[in-house]
Design a protein around this motif. Sequence first.
Motif, mmCIF file in Angstrom:
data_model
loop_
_atom_site.group_PDB
_atom_site.id
_atom_site.type_symbol
_atom_site.label_atom_id
_atom_site.label_comp_id
_atom_site.label_asym_id
_atom_site.label_seq_id
_atom_site.Cartn_x
_atom_site.Cartn_y
_atom_site.Cartn_z
ATOM 1 N N GLU A 1 -9.135 51.741 -87.049
ATOM 2 C CA GLU A 1 -9.338 52.688 -86.748
ATOM 3 C C GLU A 1 -8.654 53.344 -84.806
ATOM 4 O O GLU A 1 -7.843 53.782 -84.515
ATOM 5 C CB GLU A 1 -11.139 53.079 -85.582
ATOM 6 C CG GLU A 1 -11.090 54.354 -85.531
ATOM 7 C CD GLU A 1 -10.878 55.425 -86.407
ATOM 8 O OE1 GLU A 1 -10.809 56.891 -85.812
ATOM 9 O OE2 GLU A 1 -10.820 55.121 -87.774
ATOM 10 N N LYS B 1 -5.765 56.270 -84.934
ATOM 11 C CA LYS B 1 -5.962 57.455 -83.365
ATOM 12 C C LYS B 1 -4.037 56.509 -82.864
ATOM 13 O O LYS B 1 -3.611 58.092 -82.546
ATOM 14 C CB LYS B 1 -6.291 56.851 -82.416
ATOM 15 C CG LYS B 1 -8.344 57.212 -82.778
ATOM 16 C CD LYS B 1 -8.319 58.381 -83.014
ATOM 17 C CE LYS B 1 -9.939 58.355 -83.855
ATOM 18 N NZ LYS B 1 -9.768 60.833 -84.065
ATOM 19 N N GLU C 1 -1.743 58.439 -85.165
ATOM 20 C CA GLU C 1 -1.985 60.737 -84.809
ATOM 21 C C GLU C 1 -1.782 61.020 -82.800
ATOM 22 O O GLU C 1 -0.583 61.518 -82.973
ATOM 23 C CB GLU C 1 -3.333 60.428 -84.677
ATOM 24 C CG GLU C 1 -3.909 60.417 -86.138
ATOM 25 C CD GLU C 1 -5.668 60.330 -85.944
ATOM 26 O OE1 GLU C 1 -6.291 61.159 -85.154
ATOM 27 O OE2 GLU C 1 -5.576 60.083 -87.280
ATOM 28 N N TYR C 2 -2.159 59.980 -82.046
ATOM 29 C CA TYR C 2 -0.890 60.191 -80.363
ATOM 30 C C TYR C 2 0.521 60.676 -80.956
ATOM 31 O O TYR C 2 0.743 61.490 -80.470
ATOM 32 C CB TYR C 2 -2.063 59.274 -79.718
ATOM 33 C CG TYR C 2 -1.903 59.651 -78.979
ATOM 34 C CD1 TYR C 2 -2.295 60.681 -77.923
ATOM 35 C CD2 TYR C 2 -0.713 58.573 -77.855
ATOM 36 C CE1 TYR C 2 -1.808 60.389 -76.278
ATOM 37 C CE2 TYR C 2 -0.341 59.452 -76.588
ATOM 38 C CZ TYR C 2 -0.726 59.893 -75.527
ATOM 39 O OH TYR C 2 -0.769 60.248 -74.022
#
Length: 182
Positions: free
Chosen positions: A170, A174, A177-178
């Motif tokens: 995860e 994340k 994605e950032y």
Amino acid sequence: MDQINGVIDALTEYTRNLPVIKDLAQKAGVSTGHISIGFIAFLSVFMLLGIGADLITDLIGMFYPMYMSFKALETKGADDDKLWLTYWVVFAIYKVVDEWSEIFFFWVPFYYPIKLAFLVYLFLPQTKGAVKLYDSFIRPFVLKHQAEIDAGLSKAGEAASLVQQAAKEEALKKGFEYMTHK
């Protein structure tokens, strides 16, 4: 009066080389035994009134055994190591039970002095209370249920690994994605 003087003399002998007590005694112009008995009386009043009693109980139940455990680790023999390891096993069980049962018993008169007396009984080398409890109850119980405990710990370890792996995935997701949305 002779008994009180005997206690003060014993405390003087026992605390004669403790720096803080020695300094206080010199400043007050009394023996270290008198400072010790005053400190004990002071703590007793707080214990009986319930002011900070839980903290006092925990401090006494941990600091003396912690220091003695340190000393045991620094000696060559293993006899004292076993004594203090046994204390910590019993103390850990006591602490868990105490946290859950305190809500029912804190209102009992002299609850904290009783707890303190129990802890002192457990750690005093003269009584070896922790060893007695361990040998009579804890050891037989754990030996009887050792396979189930080991299986439960193994499952808990597997679950922790799965949670750790999911958290890593995860975090990477994340982070990716950032980075791609900037």
